[in-house]
Design a protein around this motif. Structure first.
Motif, PDB file in Angstrom:
ATOM      1  N   ALA A 245       0.827  -1.208   0.000  1.00  0.00           N
ATOM      2  CA  ALA A 245       0.000   0.000   0.000  1.00  0.00           C
ATOM      3  C   ALA A 245       0.860   1.257   0.000  1.00  0.00           C
ATOM      4  O   ALA A 245       2.058   1.232   0.279  1.00  0.00           O
ATOM      5  N   GLN A 246       0.215   2.386  -0.255  1.00  0.00           N
ATOM      6  CA  GLN A 246       0.936   3.636  -0.485  1.00  0.00           C
ATOM      7  C   GLN A 246       1.656   4.140   0.760  1.00  0.00           C
ATOM      8  O   GLN A 246       2.755   4.648   0.672  1.00  0.00           O
ATOM      9  N   THR A 247       1.040   4.010   1.938  1.00  0.00           N
ATOM     10  CA  THR A 247       1.645   4.590   3.136  1.00  0.00           C
ATOM     11  C   THR A 247       3.021   4.013   3.400  1.00  0.00           C
ATOM     12  O   THR A 247       3.974   4.734   3.665  1.00  0.00           O
ATOM     13  N   SER A 248       3.131   2.689   3.331  1.00  0.00           N
ATOM     14  CA  SER A 248       4.436   2.076   3.584  1.00  0.00           C
ATOM     15  C   SER A 248       5.447   2.477   2.519  1.00  0.00           C
ATOM     16  O   SER A 248       6.592   2.770   2.809  1.00  0.00           O
ATOM     17  N   SER A 249       5.026   2.486   1.268  1.00  0.00           N
ATOM     18  CA  SER A 249       5.950   2.858   0.198  1.00  0.00           C
ATOM     19  C   SER A 249       6.465   4.276   0.385  1.00  0.00           C
ATOM     20  O   SER A 249       7.636   4.567   0.138  1.00  0.00           O
ATOM     21  N   ALA A 250       5.604   5.178   0.840  1.00  0.00           N
ATOM     22  CA  ALA A 250       5.982   6.578   0.994  1.00  0.00           C
ATOM     23  C   ALA A 250       7.018   6.778   2.096  1.00  0.00           C
ATOM     24  O   ALA A 250       7.700   7.806   2.141  1.00  0.00           O
ATOM     25  N   THR A 251       7.172   5.801   2.977  1.00  0.00           N
ATOM     26  CA  THR A 251       8.169   5.892   4.038  1.00  0.00           C
ATOM     27  C   THR A 251       9.567   6.060   3.463  1.00  0.00           C
ATOM     28  O   THR A 251      10.444   6.646   4.094  1.00  0.00           O
ATOM     29  N   PHE A 252       9.782   5.571   2.252  1.00  0.00           N
ATOM     30  CA  PHE A 252      11.116   5.556   1.669  1.00  0.00           C
ATOM     31  C   PHE A 252      11.297   6.612   0.577  1.00  0.00           C
ATOM     32  O   PHE A 252      12.097   6.441  -0.330  1.00  0.00           O
ATOM     33  N   ARG A 253      10.561   7.711   0.720  1.00  0.00           N
ATOM     34  CA  ARG A 253      10.622   8.764  -0.296  1.00  0.00           C
ATOM     35  C   ARG A 253      12.032   9.288  -0.517  1.00  0.00           C
ATOM     36  O   ARG A 253      12.430   9.587  -1.642  1.00  0.00           O
ATOM     37  N   GLU A 254      12.823   9.400   0.545  1.00  0.00           N
ATOM     38  CA  GLU A 254      14.145  10.010   0.424  1.00  0.00           C
ATOM     39  C   GLU A 254      15.213   9.054  -0.106  1.00  0.00           C
ATOM     40  O   GLU A 254      16.351   9.451  -0.337  1.00  0.00           O
ATOM     41  N   ARG A 255      14.895   7.763  -0.262  1.00  0.00           N
ATOM     42  CA  ARG A 255      15.849   6.765  -0.776  1.00  0.00           C
ATOM     43  C   ARG A 255      17.126   6.731   0.073  1.00  0.00           C
ATOM     44  O   ARG A 255      18.236   6.587  -0.434  1.00  0.00           O
ATOM     45  N   ALA A 256      16.974   6.864   1.404  1.00  0.00           N
ATOM     46  CA  ALA A 256      18.140   6.877   2.284  1.00  0.00           C
ATOM     47  C   ALA A 256      18.696   5.482   2.517  1.00  0.00           C
ATOM     48  O   ALA A 256      19.791   5.335   3.060  1.00  0.00           O
ATOM     49  N   GLN A 257      17.957   4.445   2.093  1.00  0.00           N
ATOM     50  CA  GLN A 257      18.403   3.069   2.278  1.00  0.00           C
ATOM     51  C   GLN A 257      18.607   2.408   0.920  1.00  0.00           C
ATOM     52  O   GLN A 257      18.120   2.883  -0.105  1.00  0.00           O
ATOM     53  N   GLY A 440     -14.922   2.793  -5.442  1.00  0.00           N
ATOM     54  CA  GLY A 440     -16.253   3.384  -5.425  1.00  0.00           C
ATOM     55  C   GLY A 440     -17.152   2.675  -4.426  1.00  0.00           C
ATOM     56  O   GLY A 440     -17.872   3.311  -3.643  1.00  0.00           O
ATOM     57  N   TYR A 441     -17.121   1.339  -4.439  1.00  0.00           N
ATOM     58  CA  TYR A 441     -17.915   0.574  -3.479  1.00  0.00           C
ATOM     59  C   TYR A 441     -17.440   0.835  -2.053  1.00  0.00           C
ATOM     60  O   TYR A 441     -18.247   0.942  -1.118  1.00  0.00           O
ATOM     61  N   SER A 442     -16.129   0.911  -1.875  1.00  0.00           N
ATOM     62  CA  SER A 442     -15.590   1.147  -0.538  1.00  0.00           C
ATOM     63  C   SER A 442     -16.050   2.501   0.004  1.00  0.00           C
ATOM     64  O   SER A 442     -16.453   2.613   1.168  1.00  0.00           O
ATOM     65  N   ALA A 443     -15.999   3.528  -0.833  1.00  0.00           N
ATOM     66  CA  ALA A 443     -16.423   4.866  -0.409  1.00  0.00           C
ATOM     67  C   ALA A 443     -17.919   4.892  -0.118  1.00  0.00           C
ATOM     68  O   ALA A 443     -18.358   5.491   0.872  1.00  0.00           O
ATOM     69  N   ASN A 467     -14.856  -7.951  -3.641  1.00  0.00           N
ATOM     70  CA  ASN A 467     -14.850  -8.742  -4.872  1.00  0.00           C
ATOM     71  C   ASN A 467     -13.939  -8.123  -5.931  1.00  0.00           C
ATOM     72  O   ASN A 467     -13.282  -8.834  -6.700  1.00  0.00           O
ATOM     73  N   TYR A 468     -13.903  -6.790  -5.970  1.00  0.00           N
ATOM     74  CA  TYR A 468     -13.107  -6.101  -6.985  1.00  0.00           C
ATOM     75  C   TYR A 468     -11.760  -5.610  -6.465  1.00  0.00           C
ATOM     76  O   TYR A 468     -10.909  -5.217  -7.264  1.00  0.00           O
ATOM     77  N   GLY A 469     -11.557  -5.611  -5.144  1.00  0.00           N
ATOM     78  CA  GLY A 469     -10.369  -4.951  -4.612  1.00  0.00           C
ATOM     79  C   GLY A 469      -9.550  -5.763  -3.643  1.00  0.00           C
ATOM     80  O   GLY A 469      -9.041  -5.217  -2.656  1.00  0.00           O
ATOM     81  N   ARG A 470      -9.376  -7.057  -3.911  1.00  0.00           N
ATOM     82  CA  ARG A 470      -8.617  -7.896  -2.978  1.00  0.00           C
ATOM     83  C   ARG A 470      -7.135  -7.531  -2.935  1.00  0.00           C
ATOM     84  O   ARG A 470      -6.432  -7.921  -2.006  1.00  0.00           O
ATOM     85  N   GLY A 471      -6.654  -6.799  -3.925  1.00  0.00           N
ATOM     86  CA  GLY A 471      -5.256  -6.380  -3.913  1.00  0.00           C
ATOM     87  C   GLY A 471      -5.068  -4.953  -3.458  1.00  0.00           C
ATOM     88  O   GLY A 471      -3.965  -4.414  -3.542  1.00  0.00           O
ATOM     89  N   ASP A 472      -6.131  -4.299  -2.964  1.00  0.00           N
ATOM     90  CA  ASP A 472      -6.077  -2.898  -2.566  1.00  0.00           C
ATOM     91  C   ASP A 472      -6.140  -2.808  -1.044  1.00  0.00           C
ATOM     92  O   ASP A 472      -7.160  -3.129  -0.433  1.00  0.00           O
ATOM     93  N   GLY A 473      -5.037  -2.360  -0.420  1.00  0.00           N
ATOM     94  CA  GLY A 473      -4.979  -2.299   1.035  1.00  0.00           C
ATOM     95  C   GLY A 473      -6.033  -1.402   1.646  1.00  0.00           C
ATOM     96  O   GLY A 473      -6.598  -1.712   2.700  1.00  0.00           O
ATOM     97  N   ASP A 474      -6.324  -0.259   1.004  1.00  0.00           N
ATOM     98  CA  ASP A 474      -7.339   0.645   1.541  1.00  0.00           C
ATOM     99  C   ASP A 474      -8.715   0.006   1.516  1.00  0.00           C
ATOM    100  O   ASP A 474      -9.497   0.147   2.462  1.00  0.00           O
ATOM    101  N   VAL A 475      -9.027  -0.683   0.433  1.00  0.00           N
ATOM    102  CA  VAL A 475     -10.325  -1.344   0.323  1.00  0.00           C
ATOM    103  C   VAL A 475     -10.452  -2.453   1.365  1.00  0.00           C
ATOM    104  O   VAL A 475     -11.487  -2.608   2.026  1.00  0.00           O
ATOM    105  N   LEU A 476      -9.390  -3.233   1.523  1.00  0.00           N
ATOM    106  CA  LEU A 476      -9.406  -4.303   2.512  1.00  0.00           C
ATOM    107  C   LEU A 476      -9.602  -3.753   3.921  1.00  0.00           C
ATOM    108  O   LEU A 476     -10.374  -4.297   4.726  1.00  0.00           O
ATOM    109  N   THR A 477      -8.920  -2.673   4.233  1.00  0.00           N
ATOM    110  CA  THR A 477      -9.034  -2.081   5.559  1.00  0.00           C
ATOM    111  C   THR A 477     -10.442  -1.558   5.807  1.00  0.00           C
ATOM    112  O   THR A 477     -10.990  -1.727   6.899  1.00  0.00           O
TER     113      THR A 477
END
Length: 665
Positions: A245-257, A440-443, A467-477
Motif C-alpha cells: 500500500a501507499q503509506t508504507s511505500s511513501a516511508t522511503f521517499r528520500e531513498r536513504a536506504q 467506489g464501493y468502498s467509499a 470482490n473487486y479490490g482484494r489487492g487494494d490495502g485501503d479497500v481491505l481495511t
C-alpha cells in the motif's frame, strides 16, 4: 497598516457602524469601505487594506453569507490567520466557515460593557498580537504569493455552477487484527528485522516507491506522487500480484536506504522505482523494476508522451511490470489472472488531463491528514475535477470519502443534513459510473455505514468492494473496519491480516489493531499496539484517547489521565477526563469537563456525552443522548454495538432498539 478590516454587506451598514465606532473607541484603527476617498481604485485599496490588517472582522448575516465579495474577503483572512468572525443575524454561514469559532452578537446594539462583546474584543486583541509576532518573524522571509481578492472572488463566482463545496466529519479510525495473532506477527517482524524480510517475502509481492519529481518545481510533487499511486492501483487490479500500500511505500521517499534494505523493510520481493518530469505539453517517466533480494535492476524503461497521453503511460508501466514479473510468480496465480493489458484508463478513471490533475491534488491534500482547511481544499479540487469531467468516478469516490470523514463537526443541523446526503450521493454516483471500481464501493459503503448509519445497506456494498479490490490495502481495511464494528471479528481479522501485509509500516495499522483489541475487551493487548502507533506518529489523532480508555479500564488511572491530556482531539479527550474525575470522586471537575464538551462540540458530541453518562451510571441520560444522536445521525453511533464504555446499557430496552434500528442485529 490598519488594525482591523471590517467585512460586511452593504445592507448591514448600520450594524457595521456600531462595530467600527466601538473599535475606534478602543483606540483601534479601523478600515471599512466608508473610508474610501474619491478617485481611489476600490479593488486595489480594499485588497491592500485586507492583506495589511492585523485582524479581519467578518460580520455574518443572511446577506453577507450570500455575498461573493464577503466570502472572498473571509477566505483571504482565513488563509492569513487573521479571521475573527461574528454573527449579527441568525443565518447559515458558508460551509467552509462552519468550523470556525464565531462570536454570537446578533443581540448586540453597541454596548461596550456587554460581556459577550468584551469576550469578542479580547479575541480581536489576541489576533492582533499574534499577527504582530508573525509579521516580525517573517519580515525577512516573505511567504509565497497568495491569490488576489479578485482571483478568489472569481473562483467563488465560478463555483456557483459546481457541486456545493461541503465538509463533514466523523469517526474514521480503522480497526485491525484481533488478539494474540497480531502480537505474534509483530514479534516475528521484530525478530526478523522488518516485515518478515524480503528473503521470506512471497515472490509476487511488489512495492511502488513514490516517484521522484524531477521538474525542479516542488509544487509538482503531487503529480509524481499521483502517477505512482495510479500505477500502484493498476498493478493491484491483477490478482496474481500483491502490491504494498501507499503509506508504507511513501516511508522511503528520500531513498536513504539501499533497494535491498527497503524491500526487506516492506516485506516485498520487488521494488518499482521511478521519476517523473512534467514540462509544458510533455511528460517523461523513467521506471525501473528492482529485485529486492539482490538490489539488481531487472527491467528499465523510459516513457515520453504528450501530457494528454499520461493515462496510457501509467497503463503501459503497469502492463510492462506485470509482464516482467509473470514468469516469477506462482504459475497457478498467473494462469487465473493473466497480465493486465494497457487499456489507456483504469476503472473509475478519466481521459481529461486537467480533471486528473485536480483529482491528484485533492487526494494529496486529503491524505496529508491535516484536516480542517486542508480537507476543504481537497474538496475544492475534487469539485474542480468533476466540473471538467462529471463522469469521473474516482473523483466522486474521493469526494464521498472526504465528506464522510469530516461529517459531524460543528456545523448547523441543516448544513449537516445536506452534507450527509451529499456524501452518500457521491458514493452512489461513483458506483453507477464504474460498476467494477472497488474504491467506489468502498467509499459508498463507508458513507452508508458512518454517515447513513445503515448497516444492512452498507453490508452488500462493502462485500462488493472486496470482490473487486482484494489487492487494494485501503479497500481491505475499509471492509475490515466494517466487519469489526458489526461484530464480525473473525472476518475482520482475516481481512486486515492481508491488508497489513500490504502496508506493514503504517502507524494507523497499529492504532487499528489496538482499537479492535480494545473493543474485544483485551485491554492489556491493546496498549503495546497503541504505543507502537504513537512511536511512529506522536501527533496521531484518537490513539492517545483510545490508549487512555484501555488504561482506565485496567484501573491505571494516573497513566490514563496523562494519555487523555495528550490527545489532540478534544472531543475524544474530554469524555475520558470527565469519566476519570467522576471515578475519583471529583464530581465538580467531572461536570466541568462535560460542560466543556457540550460547549465546544455541541450536537456533534452527543455520542461522547452518552459515553460519559453511561460510565457515570446515569443510564437514562445516556440513552436520551444516544436517541438524540440517532436523530441527528451522529457518526459516533457506528461504534454503538461494540463500545466498552456503553457496556452498562447492554440490557437496556431503548439501547437494544437503537442497535436494531441501525441494523447491527
Amino acid at each position: 497598516m490598519p488594525d482591523i478590516f471590517l467585512s460586511y454587506n452593504r445592507e448591514d451598514q448600520a450594524k457595521a457602524r456600531l462595530f467600527a465606532d466601538a473599535f475606534a473607541a478602543e483606540g483601534f484603527q479601523v478600515w471599512w469601505d466608508t473610508t474610501l476617498r474619491a478617485g481611489e481604485a476600490y479593488d486595489e485599496v480594499t485588497e491592500r487594506a485586507l492583506r495589511e490588517a492585523g485582524a479581519v472582522v467578518v460580520l455574518w448575516s443572511k446577506k453577507s453569507a450570500a455575498s461573493r465579495w464577503v466570502r472572498a474577503e473571509a477566505t483571504v483572512a482565513h488563509r492569513q490567520k487573521t479571521l475573527v468572525p461574528a454573527m449579527i443575524e441568525a443565518c447559515e454561514r458558508p460551509i467552509m466557515f462552519e468550523l470556525t469559532q464565531t462570536a454570537e452578537l446578533s443581540h448586540w446594539a453597541g454596548d461596550r460593557t456587554d460581556p459577550l462583546w468584551r469576550v469578542f474584543l479580547a479575541d480581536v486583541r489576541q489576533h492582533l498580537t499574534n499577527r504582530s509576532h508573525e509579521v516580525q518573524g517573517t519580515a525577512s522571509n516573505p511567504s509565497r504569493e497568495e491569490p488576489g481578492i479578485q482571483e478568489i472572488y472569481l473562483a467563488t463566482q465560478s463555483k456557483q455552477s459546481l457541486n456545493r463545496r461541503t465538509l463533514i466529519g466523523g469517526g474514521a479510525a480503522g480497526i485491525s487484527l484481533l488478539g494474540t495473532g497480531l502480537i505474534w506477527w509483530l514479534n516475528r517482524k521484530d525478530q526478523q528485522g522488518g516485515a518478515m524480510g524480503s528473503q521470506g517475502a512471497e515472490d509476487n509481492r511488489v512495492a511502488v516507491l513514490p516517484f521522484l519529481n524531477l521538474s525542479g518545481d516542488p509544487k509538482q510533487d503531487y503529480f509524481a506522487d499521483g502517477l505512482s499511486a495510479e500505477v500502484r492501483a493498476e498493478l493491484a487490479r491483477n490478482s496474481a500480484l500483491q502490491v504494498a500500500a501507499q503509506t508504507s511505500s511513501a516511508t522511503f521517499r528520500e531513498r536513504a536506504q539501499t533497494a535491498k534494505e527497503m524491500a526487506d523493510k516492506l516485506g516485498v520481493a520487488y521494488l518499482l522505482d521511478g521519476n517523473a518530469r512534467k514540462a509544458d505539453s510533455l511528460v517523461r517517466v523513467n521506471a525501473e523494476l528492482i529485485d529486492g533480494k539482490t538490489g539488481f535492476s531487472l527491467w528499465t524503461q523510459t516513457f515520453e508522451r504528450p501530457i494528454d497521453n499520461v493515462f496510457a503511460v501509467q497503463s503501459e508501466i503497469a502492463a510492462s511490470v506485470t509482464t516482467a514479473l509473470v514468469d516469477r510468480v506462482a504459475r497457478q496465480a498467473s494462469e487465473k489472472a493473466p497480465p493486465t493489458k494497457a487499456s489507456g484508463s483504469s476503472p473509475g478513471g478519466t481521459q481529461n488531463v486537467a480533471a486528473f490533475e485536480h483529482k491528484l491534488k485533492g487526494r494529496a491534500l486529503f491524505e496529508s491528514a491535516l484536516g480542517g482547511q486542508t480537507d476543504l481544499d481537497a474538496l475544492s479540487e475534487f469539485d474542480a475535477a468533476l466540473a471538467l469531467d462529471p463522469n469521473y468516478a474516482a473523483a466522486h469516490a474521493w469526494r464521498s470519502r472526504t465528506l464522510s470523514v469530516l461529517y459531524g463537526q460543528s456545523v448547523s443541523p441543516n448544513a449537516a443534513e445536506k452534507m450527509r446526503l451529499d456524501a452518500i450521493a457521491a458514493g452512489r454516483k461513483a458506483v453507477a459510473l464504474a460498476p467494477d471500481f472497488a474504491d467506489g464501493y468502498s467509499a459508498l459503503g463507508f458513507s452508508l455505514f458512518n454517515v447513513g448509519l445503515d448497516v444492512k445497506a452498507a453490508k452488500p456494498i462493502f462485500e462488493q468492494s472486496i470482490n473487486y479490490g482484494r489487492g487494494d490495502g485501503d479497500v481491505l481495511t475499509g471492509f475490515a473496519v466494517f466487519c469489526a464494528r458489526t461484530g464480525r471479528a473473525d472476518e475482520a481479522a482475516s481481512t486486515i491480516a492481508r491488508a497489513t501485509t500490504l502496508d506493514p509500516l503504517n502507524p494507523t495499522v497499529y492504532r487499528s489493531a489496538g482499537t479492535i483489541a480494545l473493543l474485544a475487551r483485551r485491554y492489556g493487548e491493546a496498549l503495546p499496539l497503541f504505543e507502537r502507533a504513537l512511536s511512529m506518529n506522536p501527533k496521531m489523532s484518537v490513539a492517545h484517547s483510545f490508549r487512555g480508555t484501555a488504561l482506565m479500564l485496567l484501573d491505571r488511572q494516573a497513566e490514563a489521565r496523562t494519555a487523555f491530556e495528550a490527545e489532540p482531539n478534544r472531543v475524544f479527550a474530554l469524555p475520558g477526563l470527565a469519566i476519570l474525575d467522576h471515578l475519583a470522586g471529583k464530581k465538580a471537575e467531572a461536570q466541568a469537563h462535560l460542560e466543556k464538551l457540550v460547549r465546544e462540540a455541541g450536537d456533534s458530541g452527543l455520542y461522547q456525552q452518552a459515553q460519559v453518562f453511561a460510565m457515570w451510571g446515569e443510564l437514562d441520560r445516556a440513552v436520551a443522548q444516544l436517541e438524540r444522536a440517532y436523530q441527528v445521525k451522529d457518526a459516533g453511533l457506528a461504534n454503538l454495538f461494540t463500545d466498552p464504555l456503553l457496556d452498562k446499557l447492554k440490557l437496556n430496552a431503548a439501547y437494544q432498539r437503537l442497535v436494531s434500528n441501525i441494523g447491527f442485529v
